[in-house]
Write a protein that holds these residues in place. Sequence first.
Motif, PDB file in Angstrom:
ATOM      1  N   GLY A   7       0.889  -1.187  -0.001  1.00  0.00           N
ATOM      2  CA  GLY A   7      -0.092   0.055   0.015  1.00  0.00           C
ATOM      3  C   GLY A   7       0.888   1.240   0.135  1.00  0.00           C
ATOM      4  N   ARG A  18      -3.397   4.215   2.462  1.00  0.00           N
ATOM      5  CA  ARG A  18      -3.776   2.884   3.448  1.00  0.00           C
ATOM      6  C   ARG A  18      -3.099   1.974   3.279  1.00  0.00           C
ATOM      7  NH1 ARG A  18      -8.522   1.891   6.106  1.00  0.00           N
ATOM      8  NH2 ARG A  18      -8.593  -0.530   6.427  1.00  0.00           N
ATOM      9  N   SER A  20      -1.830  -1.862   4.147  1.00  0.00           N
ATOM     10  CA  SER A  20      -2.413  -3.256   4.884  1.00  0.00           C
ATOM     11  C   SER A  20      -1.021  -4.103   4.914  1.00  0.00           C
ATOM     12  CB  SER A  20      -3.049  -3.786   3.704  1.00  0.00           C
ATOM     13  OG  SER A  20      -4.417  -2.973   3.559  1.00  0.00           O
ATOM     14  N   CYS A  21      -1.265  -5.138   5.811  1.00  0.00           N
ATOM     15  CA  CYS A  21      -0.518  -6.207   6.103  1.00  0.00           C
ATOM     16  C   CYS A  21      -1.307  -7.471   6.131  1.00  0.00           C
ATOM     17  CB  CYS A  21       0.377  -5.734   7.641  1.00  0.00           C
ATOM     18  SG  CYS A  21       1.447  -6.922   8.110  1.00  0.00           S
ATOM     19  N   ALA A  22      -0.634  -8.572   5.443  1.00  0.00           N
ATOM     20  CA  ALA A  22      -1.265  -9.746   5.352  1.00  0.00           C
ATOM     21  C   ALA A  22      -0.343 -10.744   6.122  1.00  0.00           C
ATOM     22  CB  ALA A  22      -1.517 -10.219   3.801  1.00  0.00           C
ATOM     23  N   ARG A  71      -7.697  -3.974  12.582  1.00  0.00           N
ATOM     24  CA  ARG A  71      -7.401  -5.257  11.957  1.00  0.00           C
ATOM     25  C   ARG A  71      -8.880  -5.897  11.686  1.00  0.00           C
ATOM     26  NH1 ARG A  71      -4.486  -7.909  16.865  1.00  0.00           N
ATOM     27  NH2 ARG A  71      -4.858 -10.084  15.509  1.00  0.00           N
ATOM     28  N   ASP A  72      -8.661  -7.186  10.771  1.00  0.00           N
ATOM     29  CA  ASP A  72      -9.827  -7.936  10.500  1.00  0.00           C
ATOM     30  C   ASP A  72      -9.155  -9.262  10.696  1.00  0.00           C
ATOM     31  OD1 ASP A  72     -11.614  -9.429   9.187  1.00  0.00           O
ATOM     32  OD2 ASP A  72     -11.901  -8.013   7.601  1.00  0.00           O
ATOM     33  N   THR A  77      -5.822  -9.501   8.322  1.00  0.00           N
ATOM     34  CA  THR A  77      -4.956  -8.302   8.040  1.00  0.00           C
ATOM     35  C   THR A  77      -5.059  -7.269   8.986  1.00  0.00           C
ATOM     36  OG1 THR A  77      -7.106  -7.488   6.880  1.00  0.00           O
ATOM     37  CG2 THR A  77      -5.581  -8.963   5.525  1.00  0.00           C
ATOM     38  N   SER A  79      -4.383  -2.899   9.045  1.00  0.00           N
ATOM     39  CA  SER A  79      -4.412  -1.802   8.062  1.00  0.00           C
ATOM     40  C   SER A  79      -3.790  -0.652   8.922  1.00  0.00           C
ATOM     41  CB  SER A  79      -5.582  -1.684   7.688  1.00  0.00           C
ATOM     42  OG  SER A  79      -5.922  -2.771   6.615  1.00  0.00           O
ATOM     43  N   GLN A  81      -4.505   3.334   8.391  1.00  0.00           N
ATOM     44  CA  GLN A  81      -5.194   4.350   7.258  1.00  0.00           C
ATOM     45  C   GLN A  81      -4.423   5.883   7.850  1.00  0.00           C
ATOM     46  OE1 GLN A  81      -7.683   4.519   4.924  1.00  0.00           O
ATOM     47  NE2 GLN A  81      -6.876   6.619   4.686  1.00  0.00           N
ATOM     48  N   CYS A  95       5.054  -3.658   9.432  1.00  0.00           N
ATOM     49  CA  CYS A  95       4.072  -4.200  10.375  1.00  0.00           C
ATOM     50  C   CYS A  95       4.762  -5.243  11.178  1.00  0.00           C
ATOM     51  CB  CYS A  95       2.694  -4.839   9.507  1.00  0.00           C
ATOM     52  SG  CYS A  95       3.265  -6.112   8.380  1.00  0.00           S
TER      53      CYS A  95
END
Length: 123
Positions: A7, A18, A20-22, A71-72, A77, A79, A81, A95
């Motif tokens: 991102g 934004r 993101s980190c997977a 986080r989700d 993930t 994130s 923002q 991350c």
Amino acid sequence: VQLQASGGGLVQAGGSLRLSCAWSGRTFSSYNMGWFRQAPGKERDFVAAINLSGNWKYYADSAKGRFTISRDNAKNTVSLQMNSLKSEDTAVYYCAAKGPYGDAAARQTYGYWGQGTLVTVSS
């Protein structure tokens, strides 16, 4: 465990990005997550942290009011923002993951790190 940050990019001052980190590997929801950044020639500094469930968040003073960590756990993930970006936000953003103990803002308490994604803010 693998962390893959994405991102980053080039953005003008005042703009937004934004990150993101997977996560892959062990159970994501068992780890507290954080974002750090490292500007050229400087140390890696804390930006934001989030706990296992996402109901506790902590920010560096430089990030308060402008950045939001989330986080989700279903998607593994985390994130970041970033709004109202400034030239001083230019850095490689990392991350990281840590267990339940230790200072969430302390780099040494994080045991897993992603590879970093570069954010460049032009003035």
